[in-house]
Design a protein around this motif. Sequence first.
Motif, PDB file in Angstrom:
ATOM      1  N   SER A  59     -27.664   4.118 -22.778  1.00  0.00           N
ATOM      2  CA  SER A  59     -26.389   4.821 -23.002  1.00  0.00           C
ATOM      3  C   SER A  59     -26.142   5.879 -23.875  1.00  0.00           C
ATOM      4  O   SER A  59     -25.615   6.897 -23.707  1.00  0.00           O
ATOM      5  CB  SER A  59     -25.204   3.703 -23.169  1.00  0.00           C
ATOM      6  N   ARG A  60     -27.329   5.825 -24.878  1.00  0.00           N
ATOM      7  CA  ARG A  60     -27.156   6.878 -25.945  1.00  0.00           C
ATOM      8  C   ARG A  60     -27.459   8.129 -25.459  1.00  0.00           C
ATOM      9  O   ARG A  60     -27.155   9.093 -25.856  1.00  0.00           O
ATOM     10  CB  ARG A  60     -27.994   6.328 -27.188  1.00  0.00           C
ATOM     11  N   VAL A  62     -26.730   9.365 -22.525  1.00  0.00           N
ATOM     12  CA  VAL A  62     -25.426   9.975 -21.739  1.00  0.00           C
ATOM     13  C   VAL A  62     -24.570  10.399 -23.074  1.00  0.00           C
ATOM     14  O   VAL A  62     -23.977  11.620 -22.988  1.00  0.00           O
ATOM     15  CB  VAL A  62     -25.064   9.182 -20.766  1.00  0.00           C
ATOM     16  N   GLU A  63     -24.625   9.814 -24.219  1.00  0.00           N
ATOM     17  CA  GLU A  63     -23.591  10.105 -25.338  1.00  0.00           C
ATOM     18  C   GLU A  63     -23.879  11.425 -25.734  1.00  0.00           C
ATOM     19  O   GLU A  63     -22.974  12.445 -25.938  1.00  0.00           O
ATOM     20  CB  GLU A  63     -23.529   8.941 -26.363  1.00  0.00           C
ATOM     21  N   ASN A  66     -22.775  14.191 -23.247  1.00  0.00           N
ATOM     22  CA  ASN A  66     -21.439  14.376 -23.287  1.00  0.00           C
ATOM     23  C   ASN A  66     -21.357  15.567 -24.542  1.00  0.00           C
ATOM     24  O   ASN A  66     -20.355  16.253 -24.304  1.00  0.00           O
ATOM     25  CB  ASN A  66     -21.081  13.177 -23.570  1.00  0.00           C
TER      26      ASN A  66
END
Lengths: 257, 257, 257, 257
Positions: A59-60, A62-63, A66
């Motif tokens: 998930s990091r 995609v963070e 973003n």
Amino acid sequence: MQDIQNQFDSRNIPIDQVGVKDLTYPIVLLDRENEVQQTVARINMYVDLPHDFRGTHMSRFVEILNEHHQRLKIDTIEEVLRKMKSRLKAEKAHIEMFFPYFLEKKAPVSRARSMTKYECSFTGELDGDVDLVLGVKVPVTTLCPCSKEIAEEGAHNQRSIISIQVRYSELVWIEELIEIAEKSASSPVYSLLKREDEKYVTEKAYKNPKFVEDVVRNLALELDTDQRIFWYKVESENFESIHNHSAYARIEKHKDK
Amino acid sequence: MQDIQNQFDSRNIPIDQVGVKDLTYPIVLLDRENEVQQTVARINMYVDLPHDFRGTHMSRFVEILNEHHQRLKIDTIEEVLRKMKSRLKAEKAHIEMFFPYFLEKKAPVSRARSMTKYECSFTGELDGDVDLVLGVKVPVTTLCPCSKEIAEEGAHNQRSIISIQVRYSELVWIEELIEIAEKSASSPVYSLLKREDEKYVTEKAYKNPKFVEDVVRNLALELDTDQRIFWYKVESENFESIHNHSAYARIEKHKDK
Amino acid sequence: MQDIQNQFDSRNIPIDQVGVKDLTYPIVLLDRENEVQQTVARINMYVDLPHDFRGTHMSRFVEILNEHHQRLKIDTIEEVLRKMKSRLKAEKAHIEMFFPYFLEKKAPVSRARSMTKYECSFTGELDGDVDLVLGVKVPVTTLCPCSKEIAEEGAHNQRSIISIQVRYSELVWIEELIEIAEKSASSPVYSLLKREDEKYVTEKAYKNPKFVEDVVRNLALELDTDQRIFWYKVESENFESIHNHSAYARIEKHKDK
Amino acid sequence: MQDIQNQFDSRNIPIDQVGVKDLTYPIVLLDRENEVQQTVARINMYVDLPHDFRGTHMSRFVEILNEHHQRLKIDTIEEVLRKMKSRLKAEKAHIEMFFPYFLEKKAPVSRARSMTKYECSFTGELDGDVDLVLGVKVPVTTLCPCSKEIAEEGAHNQRSIISIQVRYSELVWIEELIEIAEKSASSPVYSLLKREDEKYVTEKAYKNPKFVEDVVRNLALELDTDQRIFWYKVESENFESIHNHSAYARIEKHKDK
């Protein structure tokens, strides 16, 4: 909740690349005059994983994306790579972005304007140093010199895709690579051609025959003289109008070698 | 074990098509002289599902395919459809098969032999009657009549893909449809052309210019006179050598109408 | 220069559709609050051609697109179709646009934001009346009810693509169709999920098993009650995690029938 | 007729690779027991071109292929490469072949038979020595260990594609690589599963959770112990059921290093 990814891994095998692949995201590119082009990118983001950790934290990636997707330029990529390395506790970071980029072109005689699409790529790797590669694919016309020579009239010609990838010491614009590609072929292609333009490009291609070998050599000659570029890979794929397969050629060069 | 698929469904909504999609399977085609061609097909198999059953039984599609994939011809499709209807307790059955088919062709002057690939399809539907559609995609050369007329020399030309689909009352061979397609364009394409052949096809295409509109009209003229064929859809897509998009035309006709 | 396209054609065969295909163009969509989303569309534009004209004028399609691509909404399509009919002297006009559309979604527990891509389409046909079809493809999770029932633990699940196409008497938003799709499946998918979100979507999918048949029936139930929609086609393709092929279902309905 | 390709080229630029690309051809593979499998390959064949020749002779590639396509095995590739080098007067020769290969598999409980497709590749390069790479892509199921751990029930799982490429000193069969891939994942996939088989594979995957990182490490462990293999590249791409993108991992290793 348990952090399974952080578990100790006893297999003793480091992983070269692990991460997210084929994530499609809207991106905003800052272009030559610091103006913007919004487009859509297919993105791969990978880091290495030391032998003693079981998993990375997907998930990091995609963070981090973003935080940057609305304001990207070639030197922002380096910042993205540094964040990947730091937040994923990795030694190396790697990113690949593939996106269509549009230029307004004028037809050669009527000057009618239309948009032409070029498939582009940025690839960045941080492993001690940062290694950046800029790529562009340019549709062109090629007309066969052999066919022209041996036939009484006409010559087979076709759409071809030229691919240029470069490493450079000083900024090179996508627009410059497109220009080099278009002049290495028999003729550029356009989205909009009026009758007078069609006459012009037909005659131009006929006067300017190019084998797939000629195209990549012309590309190499141009890139050899550009002091900013220290590595290139050029390819041409001609979707032959007389066959159901392509003719293909490739030259890769590191100038120090 | 409970048969969840056989449960009663209270939503009262029948389903038009349900089944397996994009199953790649080796198939053996029986061809004109009852000889065989082994190839690889992408297959979709669907039935309808009455409003009161929750699900169909997906494994039965593959079981039926297993009984037939090593000996397929156009009339075997009908038997496959009947089995689908019966074993899946359906009112309707539908199958689509897409596969490459190879023909040996001789180059026009040197007579050098090579294989050319044609993407083919069989579609069958059983709903009371059996409805069969045979399709073939044929790569050809098209040369632009406008470009030839207005330019002092040369003419833009390109690879095009002709698509023919037919419904018929009496057997039509894939080979016949390929022949019709190849004579409707500026020139056929070949996998292997020696220099004398390249001269021949270049000159043939130049003498024989065809718009995308000419191609589909020539196809229609040919198919209109064939008494075996009662419905056709013909298309041509020209991968324009002067643009980064295609020119396209389509004619569909039911002869009774 | 001669206008070859305007020549009389004696073959006496009208053409159903002729035009440009697979033209990639940047477009600007006006969305719900009249705000804008820039994206990239693949576009097909066709008209019919009467039996007595040899060819259509391909450049006019691109000229019309140029006048509109920076400000498109569903009702602009009608204006584009009228221009196509008038400038190409046709009886019918047809346009198809395929483009990625992005929505910002919040993860279900952490509320972390990320962009999700939906492949959308507008299709318009002018033939007397105007016929518009809006389409959207929505990635979701489906979990197999049979697998859950018969296995002691776990259940196979997979990514699926739901496709919804609608004809309507009053405006329907892409966002509304996405919402309907996501609640018809076992769970939505997200670009960014933290650990607490992954727990939530795993449990949600497990509590909410859906066959491919359930998905299309749930879609049909929702669309049946929407008074604005008078025709729909719904499909689901499940990229089965236990097979190398898909499970597929489809329902099409015209409410008057 | 003049041989334009044989003309002297003054640009003084050698070409790394030139030849035919994306030629689709029927091939016959000789398999383990010297029996045959007919399939369809996409083939690229390239040679280098010295700086002083203008062009290569494209038709010779297809002539060489014609002599061999009906009887190919991994050691025939070397003979093809030697012919390419000799007939095209080149220093180096390169071939790439991509083709589907089918194995009959038995379902784990019912023993029901069906065919599963594996995308394979042979790559050969002759440059002094011969360098051969055998590749296979294997569809499998992966079930997420994190999702299983944190959720009260269930766990997300999905179809994944494992890719193995190897260089070897002694023959390795495609079948052996498939076996290694299938045991490195949570479960194999099958074209045909009866209800008892679906129960089995669901439970097997649930008991056997694997991150994308676990998959590539398991592959590496297996290949590390195989004395015949001196280089490998292994990849896994998991088409995540809870995202619209993939998780990806890669390990490449030359055992001497």
